[in-house]
Scaffold this motif. Structure first.
Motif, mmCIF file in Angstrom:
data_model
loop_
_atom_site.group_PDB
_atom_site.id
_atom_site.type_symbol
_atom_site.label_atom_id
_atom_site.label_comp_id
_atom_site.label_asym_id
_atom_site.label_seq_id
_atom_site.Cartn_x
_atom_site.Cartn_y
_atom_site.Cartn_z
ATOM 1 N N UNK A 8 -6.875 -0.067 -6.383
ATOM 2 C CA UNK A 8 -7.135 1.133 -5.597
ATOM 3 C C UNK A 8 -7.954 2.100 -6.436
ATOM 4 N N UNK A 9 -9.020 2.612 -5.882
ATOM 5 C CA UNK A 9 -9.851 3.563 -6.609
ATOM 6 C C UNK A 9 -11.107 3.868 -5.830
ATOM 7 N N UNK B 292 -12.474 -1.848 3.362
ATOM 8 C CA UNK B 292 -13.531 -1.069 4.005
ATOM 9 C C UNK B 292 -13.251 -0.964 5.497
ATOM 10 N N UNK B 293 -12.237 -0.171 5.838
ATOM 11 C CA UNK B 293 -11.829 -0.036 7.234
ATOM 12 C C UNK B 293 -12.929 0.624 8.064
ATOM 13 N N UNK B 294 -13.748 1.449 7.430
ATOM 14 C CA UNK B 294 -14.828 2.120 8.155
ATOM 15 C C UNK B 294 -15.727 1.103 8.841
ATOM 16 N N UNK B 295 -16.157 0.095 8.097
ATOM 17 C CA UNK B 295 -17.102 -0.867 8.651
ATOM 18 C C UNK B 295 -16.419 -1.942 9.496
ATOM 19 N N UNK C 153 -7.793 4.974 3.235
ATOM 20 C CA UNK C 153 -7.354 4.676 1.880
ATOM 21 C C UNK C 153 -8.241 5.465 0.925
ATOM 22 N N UNK C 154 -8.096 5.246 -0.350
ATOM 23 C CA UNK C 154 -8.811 6.057 -1.322
ATOM 24 C C UNK C 154 -10.313 5.855 -1.246
#
Length: 544
Positions: free
Chosen positions: A139-140, A116-119, A59-60
């Motif tokens: 979103x930003x 926060x898909x990364x974490x 995402x952004x």
């Protein structure tokens, strides 16, 4: 809308039922998952990822592209944050097939809006936690504040606290529906735009909270960031200091004055408070090349940068920079033309005036900001008894890098001190029983790949916090001594509080290059001291 009103938004009068159909924790259970309807929550999709298949989501704000994760079910939600206004937040719940019985919520940073898909993928799922995250209602990216204006008050409140709180409530219900049983414990792990707000206002949301360098005093943080920026800006001013001077002149002099004071010259200042850095030693002498020294105006700027910050009317705003992070300070606040987060905060959240520039900031603006407290985002209440008292027994671990270039470590020390003072004056509790602060020598703000590199030295910056494993800096192991999340679980569930953690530095900040050295992280107010032996081994240091 008041804080208590938000507690009812999810319509928790419904009865949570056990997951129907096949046992939760498989591709079949994920694809057939149809939870009991939750008021204020819409389900937009479920996807099962088998073990070691590609997970490519972005995402952004956050992204992940990995092929080595355990199997899990991704549930996507839309959470209503204000039914009257029709505002919503996106949330995701990641449900591992091999669940450890716990929930882990991961936080966001800056002004960002994005799950926060990364974490979720690098921390929650690999360790068996059901993971929760929200886009905070918009979103930003980290620096983008335009979504907050004009007068988008509901979006600001969502960012300030509401989206996170309601997503946690919704996420816990999804976990219970999916697995057929409620989570045993609920944890939080984040950095910067952290969750001290949750600890103070919604103490039942989490049993254990790990937060790094929290942006908990937003009204003062954003003014401080502009103040720091103006100490050297504009670049045409006589007090401007170039990046080359920061790196090649100032950083070596700081190390010359400060590095050996902790007993070891290694390019890391273990406790910068013991160094009274004197920038005037770099004053230009007659005939000296200007690129190798500093002018009087530049010396004055440095004195302000390294000092506590007060407005003209003596209103305390924040701490200063500490010696030891000079090669990153230019990239943080004092070298940019303007600091975007602070500018966006005042333009769109405080004044609703896009003509506002950083040079317009003053003590009057600070007073307006304190009065408004955009999004009710300030989290400076020192009374944590509802969270930490015997009725809940919550635990809080906080960490911050001594070389943080975006939020002064003085902020973390200031908040810890106010909590300690309140605890002593108003309770019979001991702060060590529920709140511990760790200062990380040489580390910058949050990110492992953004950490200190000075004079050949690195920070020991891998200890299981967010944005570490996802930047090739995982903890040495998942045991409580090396992994701050495991240390929190052990404290909550076994009553064993961490006195120290052991952090690693990987060569080139990349685990594939091997371990460069290890260091203990010490519980404040103790600090690291070299006692002799191999300087690359944590065993050669003590906390005193």
């Amino acid at each position: 809308m008041s804080l208590p009103t938000a507690l009812a938004l999810l319509g928790l009068a419904i009865t949570a039922g056990a997951a129907s159909g096949p046992t939760a924790g498989s591709q079949r259970s994920c694809s057939s998952f149809g939870p009991t309807p939750l008021a204020g929550v819409a389900f937009t999709g479920t996807t099962h990822f088998a073990a070691n298949t590609r997970v490519n989501i972005s995402n952004v704000y956050s992204s992940i592209d990995e092929t080595n994760l355990p199997a899990f079910c991704r549930v996507e939600l839309v959470v209503t944050t204000n039914a009257t206004a029709g505002t919503t937040a996106l949330a995701e719940v990641w449900l591992p097939d091999d669940w450890n019985g716990r929930v882990l919520t991961v936080g966001n940073g800056g002004l960002a809006g994005g799950v926060t898909v990364t974490e979720l993928g690098h921390v929650a799922i690999p360790q068996g936690f059901a993971g929760i995250s929200t886009n905070t209602g918009h979103d930003g990216d980290t620096d983008d504040g335009e979504w907050a204006g004009p007068h988008n008050d509901n979006a600001i409140v969502d960012w300030g606290w509401r989206a996170l709180h309601l997503s946690v409530l919704a996420g816990k219900r999804i976990v219970e529906e999916y697995y057929g049983t409620a989570a045993n414990k609920s944890y939080y792990l984040g950095c910067s735009t952290g969750t001290l707000k949750e600890v103070q206002d919604f103490p039942d949301d989490f049993d254990g909270v790990v937060v790094g360098s929290p942006a908990n005093w937003q009204t003062h943080l954003q003014g401080w960031s502009i103040h720091m920026n103006l100490n050297t800006q504009p670049s045409t001013s006589p007090h401007f200091i170039t990046e080359d001077v920061w790196n090649d002149v100032l950083a070596p002099e700081v190390m010359r004055q400060c590095d050996a004071l902790d007993g070891l010259s290694d390019g890391i200042i273990n406790d910068p408070r013991i160094c009274s850095f004197r920038p005037e030693t770099l004053t230009c002498r007659a005939g000296q090349n200007a690129s190798t020294c500093l002018t009087g105006d530049q010396i004055g700027a440095l004195r302000r940068i390294y000092a506590d910050y007060y407005e003209a009317d003596q209103t305390y705003v924040f701490g200063g920079y500490y010696p030891g992070g000079e090669t990153e300070y230019y990239k943080g606040l004092v070298g940019k033309k303007q600091f975007d987060i602070g500018l966006g905060y005042f333009q769109f959240m405080v004044l609703n005036d896009t003509n506002f520039k950083i040079h317009d900031y003053n003590a009057t603006v600070l007073k307006i900001t304190d009065r408004i407290d955009p999004g009710q985002s300030n989290a400076i209440n020192p009374n944590l008894t509802a969270f930490a008292g015997p009725q809940h027994n919550g635990k809080l671990l906080q960490y911050v890098g001594w070389a943080d270039q975006l939020i002064s470590p003085g902020n973390s020390i200031h908040y810890y001190t106010t909590v300690d003072e309140f605890t002593r004056a108003n309770t019979t509790m001991d702060i060590d029983d529920y709140y511990r602060l760790f200062l990380v020598p040489g580390m910058n703000h949050c990110e492992a790949d953004n950490c200190m590199y000075v004079q050949g030295g690195f920070a020991a910056n891998a200890f299981g916090a967010v944005e570490q494993a996802s930047n090739d800096n995982p903890p040495l192991s998942f045991d409580p001594q090396h992994n701050i999340l495991a240390a929190m679980v052990q404290w909550v569930e076994e009553g064993v509080a961490p006195d120290t953690l052991t952090a690693a530095n990987y060569v080139g900040n990349n685990v594939s290059n091997g371990v460069g050295f290890t260091r203990p992280l010490c519980r404040y107010p103790t600090t690291i001291r070299y006692k002799g032996g191999d300087p690359d081994s944590a065993d050669s240091f003590e906390c005193a």
